[in-house]
Design an enzyme around this catalytic site. Structure first.
Site, PDB file in Angstrom:
ATOM      1  CB  CYS A  42       9.576  39.811 -27.313  1.00  0.00           C
ATOM      2  SG  CYS A  42      10.008  38.961 -25.776  1.00  0.00           S
ATOM      3  CB  SER A 152       1.538  44.769 -32.655  1.00  0.00           C
ATOM      4  OG  SER A 152       2.198  44.578 -31.403  1.00  0.00           O
ATOM      5  N   GLY A 187      -3.123  55.842 -20.250  1.00  0.00           N
ATOM      6  CA  GLY A 187      -3.444  54.426 -20.366  1.00  0.00           C
ATOM      7  C   GLY A 187      -3.014  53.665 -19.127  1.00  0.00           C
ATOM      8  N   GLY A 188      -3.979  53.020 -18.480  1.00  0.00           N
ATOM      9  CA  GLY A 188      -3.688  52.260 -17.274  1.00  0.00           C
ATOM     10  C   GLY A 188      -3.785  50.762 -17.484  1.00  0.00           C
ATOM     11  CG  HIS A 452       7.555  26.301   5.593  1.00  0.00           C
ATOM     12  ND1 HIS A 452       6.727  27.389   5.581  1.00  0.00           N
ATOM     13  CD2 HIS A 452       8.260  26.362   6.764  1.00  0.00           C
ATOM     14  CE1 HIS A 452       6.892  28.071   6.702  1.00  0.00           C
ATOM     15  NE2 HIS A 452       7.834  27.473   7.427  1.00  0.00           N
TER      16      HIS A 452
END
Length: 473
Positions: A42, A152, A187-188, A452
Site C-alpha cells: 500500500c 501479495s 487487464g481492465g 448545498h
C-alpha cells in the site's frame, strides 16, 4: 536465541501494522517481522505512490483545459522527474510517520525474513517465527497469537513474464524514469483502469486489452459501460472479450508486439511497453506453512469469519487470504484479528459491506451488490440513477460526467447497493457504507440534510429518487 511476545505479526503492511497497533492498545506485547519496509504494498508499491501519480495526471489534464474556466495557461509542460520526486517524497514522509507509530505503541520491529516453524524446544505448538536477520543471526520469536499478513504481489501471465523494460507489472511501472509514448495494458480491472486513466492524462497513447466482456467485471454493468464510454472519448482504445496470445509476443529493444484474439479475429498491437495488470497472488511461499496445519485454498490462506486459520491461535489477514484485496479491508481484518485474539467480541467481516474504489478519472466508488447480483439472489429490487450533469456543484467544478445508482430491496426497503462514477465520488462513499451497515432505507438517507452546493447532494437525491421523491432532479 528466543524472545516471547503476546502477539507476533508476520508482515508489516497495512493489515499487519493495524493488527499490531490494536493489539498493543489492548495491552499486549507485540512484535512485527518485516523483510522489507513497514507499510508494505500500500505505502511503497500501491495505494499511495499510484494515487500521487494520478493526482499529478489529473492536475495536468485540468491545466490543459483551463481555457474553459476562463484561464489562459500557455505552454503547460509536464516534468515527469518532478512528478516522481513528489511521489517519493509523499511515501517517505508517511514511512517516517509509520515508524513513529511503532515507537509510540511500543511495538518491536524485526527486519528480516520470517519463517514459521512447527513444535520445537521453543514451543510445544507451531507458530514460532524464526527470523533471519540482516547480519545472518537467527532469532526465534515465540507468540501466544500469530497473525500472518504477508500480502501479495502482481500476478504474471505465462509467456508474458515481465522484464522491466518492455513488459512491466504495476510495481515496476511505478519506477519508470520517463513516460512511454504508447502502452498496452493487459487487464481492465481496477489496477489496469487506473493506469490507463493516468497514462492517458499524461498524453500516452493507451490500449486496454480485457479478457472479460467488459471493463471492471466485478462492478455494476451500468458503471462499466459509462467508464468505457468516457475512456474512449479521451482516446483510449479498448478491446474487451479479447485474449492475449502469449506465444506471439515479440520483444524489441524499444517496443513490444502482442497478438490478441477477439471474436475469432486476430490482430497485432505494438507499443513502447506492455503493462500486465491481471490480479495479484498471495505471498505465502517460503513462510513455513508446511510446518503447520494452516490450510491453503486456491492459492490463499483459508480463514474463518474471525480471521482464524485451522490452527486457532494462528490468524491471517489482508491480501494473503484473498477476497477483496483492498488496503482498508486488510486494516479492518487486522484489527478484527487482534481483538478476537485478545478475547473481545468482533464484528463479523462482511465483504459486501466493504467500499470499493477506483481512482480513475472519473472516479468509481461502490458498496454492496450490483443490480444483477441482487436479482440473482432472488430479490425484487427497485433502482434509481441520477446524473451529475443536473447537479449545481458538478457544473461549478466542470465535472459533469457520471451518475449515482442506488439499488434497494422491494420487500425490506433496505439499500443493497450503491454504485457511483463521477468526480470525487470516493470521498463520500463512506456515507453509503454507513447506511448499509445500519440497514438504512433510501428514504432514511434521503432525509439526511446534505449541504448545498456539494457533490454529496446527489447521493441524497438518488436515495429519494428510488421512491420517486427526488426534488432537484
Amino acid at each position: 536465541m528466543s524472545q516471547v511476545f503476546d502477539t507476533i505479526v508476520l508482515g508489516g503492511g497495512i493489515g499487519g501494522y493495524s493488527a499490531a497497533i490494536r493489539a498493543s492498545q489492548l495491552g499486549k506485547t507485540v512484535a512485527i517481522v518485516e523483510q522489507d519496509k513497514l507499510g508494505g504494498t500500500c505505502l511503497h508499491r500501491g495505494c499511495i505512490p499510484s494515487k500521487a501519480l494520478l493526482r499529478s495526471a489529473e492536475v495536468y489534464a485540468l491545466m490543459k483545459e483551463s481555457d474553459r474556466f476562463g484561464i489562459q495557461a500557455e505552454a503547460v509542460r509536464l516534468d515527469y522527474a518532478k512528478i516522481s520526486d513528489r511521489k517519493n517524497s509523499i511515501v517517505d514522509q508517511l514511512y517516517q510517520g509509520l515508524q513513529f507509530l511503532m515507537k509510540k505503541n511500543k511495538i518491536t520491529v524485526f527486519n528480516g525474513k520470517g519463517r514459521i516453524i512447527g513444535p520445537s524446544i521453543f514451543s510445544p505448538r507451531s507458530g514460532t517465527v524464526s527470523v533471519e536477520q540482516e547480519d545472518g543471526e537467527i532469532l526465534n520469536l515465540v507468540p501466544d497469537k500469530l497473525i500472518i499478513a504477508t500480502g501479495s504481489r502482481p500476478r504474471t501471465l505465462p509467456g508474458l513474464e515481465t522484464d522491466g523494460v518492455t513488459v512491466l507489472n504495476s510495481d515496476e511501472a511505478l519506477q519508470l524514469e520517463a513516460l512511454p509514448a504508447s502502452a498496452i495494458i493487459i487487464g481492465g480491472g481496477v489496477i489496469g483502469v487506473e493506469w490507463a486513466s493516468m497514462l492517458s492524462d499524461f498524453g500516452v497513447e493507451v490500449t486496454i486489452v480485457e479478457y472479460a466482456p467488459r471493463l471492471l467485471p466485478s462492478e455494476d454493468e451500468d458503471v462499466s459501460r459509462e467508464l468505457e464510454k468516457l475512456l474512449k472519448k479521451r482516446g483510449v482504445t479498448i478491446y474487451t472479450g479479447a485474449k492475449v496470445q502469449t506465444e506471439s509476443v515479440v520483444r524489441g529493444a524499444k517496443q513490444v508486439t502482442i497478438s490478441i484474439e477477439q471474436r475469432e479475429t486476430t490482430q497485432e498491437l505494438t507499443a513502447q511497453l506492455a503493462l500486465v495488470c491481471v490480479g495479484r497472488q498471495a505471498n505465502i511461499e517460503g513462510i513455513g506453512l508446511q510446518n503447520t496445519d494452516v490450510k491453503v485454498e486456491n492459492g490463499f490462506i483459508k480463514v474463518n469469519e474471525d480471521m482464524q486459520t485451522a490452527e486457532l491461535h494462528i490468524y491471517a489477514v489482508g491480501d494473503c487470504i484473498g477476497g477483496l484485496q483492498l488496503a482498508h479491508a486488510a486494516a479492518h481484518e487486522g484489527i478484527a484479528a487482534a481483538e478476537h485474539g485478545a478475547g473481545l467480541p468482533t464484528h463479523a467481516y462482511a465483504p459486501h459491506q466493504v467500499p470499493r474504489c477506483v481512482y480513475s478519472r472519473p472516479e468509481i466508488a461502490s458498496i454492496g451488490y450490483t443490480e444483477r447480483e441482487a436479482r440473482e439472489q432472488g430479490r425484487q429490487v427497485k433502482t434509481a440513477k441520477l446524473y451529475f450533469q443536473g447537479l449545481g456543484k458538478a457544473r461549478v467544478l466542470g465535472e459533469t460526467d457520471g451518475f449515482v445508482k442506488v439499488v434497494a430491496d422491494e420487500e425490506s426497503g433496505d439499500i443493497v447497493g450503491v454504485h457511483m462514477i463521477g468526480a470525487h465520488v470516493t470521498d463520500y462513499i463512506a456515507e453509503a457504507a454507513l447506511a448499509q451497515l445500519l440497514n438504512a432505507t433510501p428514504w432514511e438517507v434521503g432525509q439526511t440534510i446534505h449541504p448545498h452546493p456539494t457533490l454529496s447532494e446527489i447521493l441524497g437525491e438518488a436515495m429519494l429518487a428510488v421512491d420517486g421523491k427526488s426534488i432537484s432532479f
